[in-house]
Motif scaffolding. Structure first.
Motif, PDB file in Angstrom:
ATOM      1  N   ARG A 114       0.854  -1.200   0.000  1.00 44.57           N
ATOM      2  CA  ARG A 114       0.000   0.000   0.000  1.00 44.57           C
ATOM      3  C   ARG A 114       0.888   1.247   0.000  1.00 44.57           C
ATOM      4  O   ARG A 114       1.823   1.355   0.787  1.00 44.57           O
ATOM      5  CB  ARG A 114      -0.873  -0.028   1.247  1.00 44.57           C
ATOM      6  CG  ARG A 114      -1.902   1.066   1.308  1.00 44.57           C
ATOM      7  CD  ARG A 114      -2.761   0.876   2.567  1.00 44.57           C
ATOM      8  NE  ARG A 114      -3.734   1.907   2.695  1.00 44.57           N
ATOM      9  CZ  ARG A 114      -4.956   1.861   2.177  1.00 44.57           C
ATOM     10  NH1 ARG A 114      -5.340   0.793   1.519  1.00 44.57           N
ATOM     11  NH2 ARG A 114      -5.793   2.858   2.338  1.00 44.57           N
ATOM     12  N   PRO A 115       0.576   2.205  -0.876  1.00 44.58           N
ATOM     13  CA  PRO A 115       1.372   3.440  -0.915  1.00 44.58           C
ATOM     14  C   PRO A 115       1.223   4.248   0.374  1.00 44.58           C
ATOM     15  O   PRO A 115       0.248   4.103   1.115  1.00 44.58           O
ATOM     16  CB  PRO A 115       0.778   4.217  -2.094  1.00 44.58           C
ATOM     17  CG  PRO A 115       0.024   3.229  -2.895  1.00 44.58           C
ATOM     18  CD  PRO A 115      -0.426   2.177  -1.934  1.00 44.58           C
ATOM     19  N   ASP A 116       2.166   5.126   0.581  1.00 45.57           N
ATOM     20  CA  ASP A 116       2.113   6.066   1.687  1.00 45.57           C
ATOM     21  C   ASP A 116       0.874   6.950   1.512  1.00 45.57           C
ATOM     22  O   ASP A 116       0.527   7.320   0.385  1.00 45.57           O
ATOM     23  CB  ASP A 116       3.386   6.925   1.670  1.00 45.57           C
ATOM     24  CG  ASP A 116       3.465   7.843   2.857  1.00 45.57           C
ATOM     25  OD1 ASP A 116       3.660   7.342   3.979  1.00 45.57           O
ATOM     26  OD2 ASP A 116       3.290   9.079   2.650  1.00 45.57           O
ATOM     27  N   PRO A 117       0.185   7.291   2.602  1.00 50.30           N
ATOM     28  CA  PRO A 117      -1.022   8.131   2.471  1.00 50.30           C
ATOM     29  C   PRO A 117      -0.779   9.443   1.720  1.00 50.30           C
ATOM     30  O   PRO A 117      -1.692   9.982   1.102  1.00 50.30           O
ATOM     31  CB  PRO A 117      -1.424   8.400   3.919  1.00 50.30           C
ATOM     32  CG  PRO A 117      -0.864   7.255   4.684  1.00 50.30           C
ATOM     33  CD  PRO A 117       0.420   6.891   3.985  1.00 50.30           C
ATOM     34  N   ASP A 118       0.440   9.950   1.755  1.00 49.83           N
ATOM     35  CA  ASP A 118       0.756  11.208   1.077  1.00 49.83           C
ATOM     36  C   ASP A 118       1.257  11.006  -0.351  1.00 49.83           C
ATOM     37  O   ASP A 118       1.681  11.977  -0.992  1.00 49.83           O
ATOM     38  CB  ASP A 118       1.809  11.984   1.876  1.00 49.83           C
ATOM     39  CG  ASP A 118       1.313  12.357   3.269  1.00 49.83           C
ATOM     40  OD1 ASP A 118       0.099  12.615   3.405  1.00 49.83           O
ATOM     41  OD2 ASP A 118       2.132  12.359   4.204  1.00 49.83           O
TER      42      ASP A 118
END
Length: 90
Positions: free
Chosen positions: A27-31
């Motif tokens: 999962r990518p970083d939230p930012d």
């Protein structure tokens, strides 16, 4: 196609719900950028040959199952409870 549930035995594939690739996605970083999130949400490999997929036995016992199958021939090569696969990789 027939899938052997490790709990219930051999069943028609219509009892199962296909979830996707059994390999854990990163999962990518939230930012992360919109481009990165778009790629994560919408783009997946679609390999021809042997895959390991996650299926849910929706019309049966409710087990989560990792199915090893050939996407070209639709032959099911093996099934395992997802919890057993997770424990083995830990």
């Amino acid at each position: 196609m027939r899938i052997t549930c490790p709990v219930c035995g051999e069943r028609d594939r219509r009892e199962f719900y296909y979830v996707g690739d059994a390999v854990a996605l990163q999962r990518p970083d939230p930012d992360a950028s919109d481009v990165v999130w778009d790629d994560y949400v919408h783009n997946r490999d679609n390999p021809a040959g042997v895959t390991r997929d996650l299926w849910y036995h929706e019309g049966g016992c409710g087990a989560w199952i990792v199915v090893t199958r050939n996407t070209i021939t639709h032959e099911v090569l093996g099934t395992e409870l997802a919890s057993d696969v997770k424990e083995a990789s830990a």
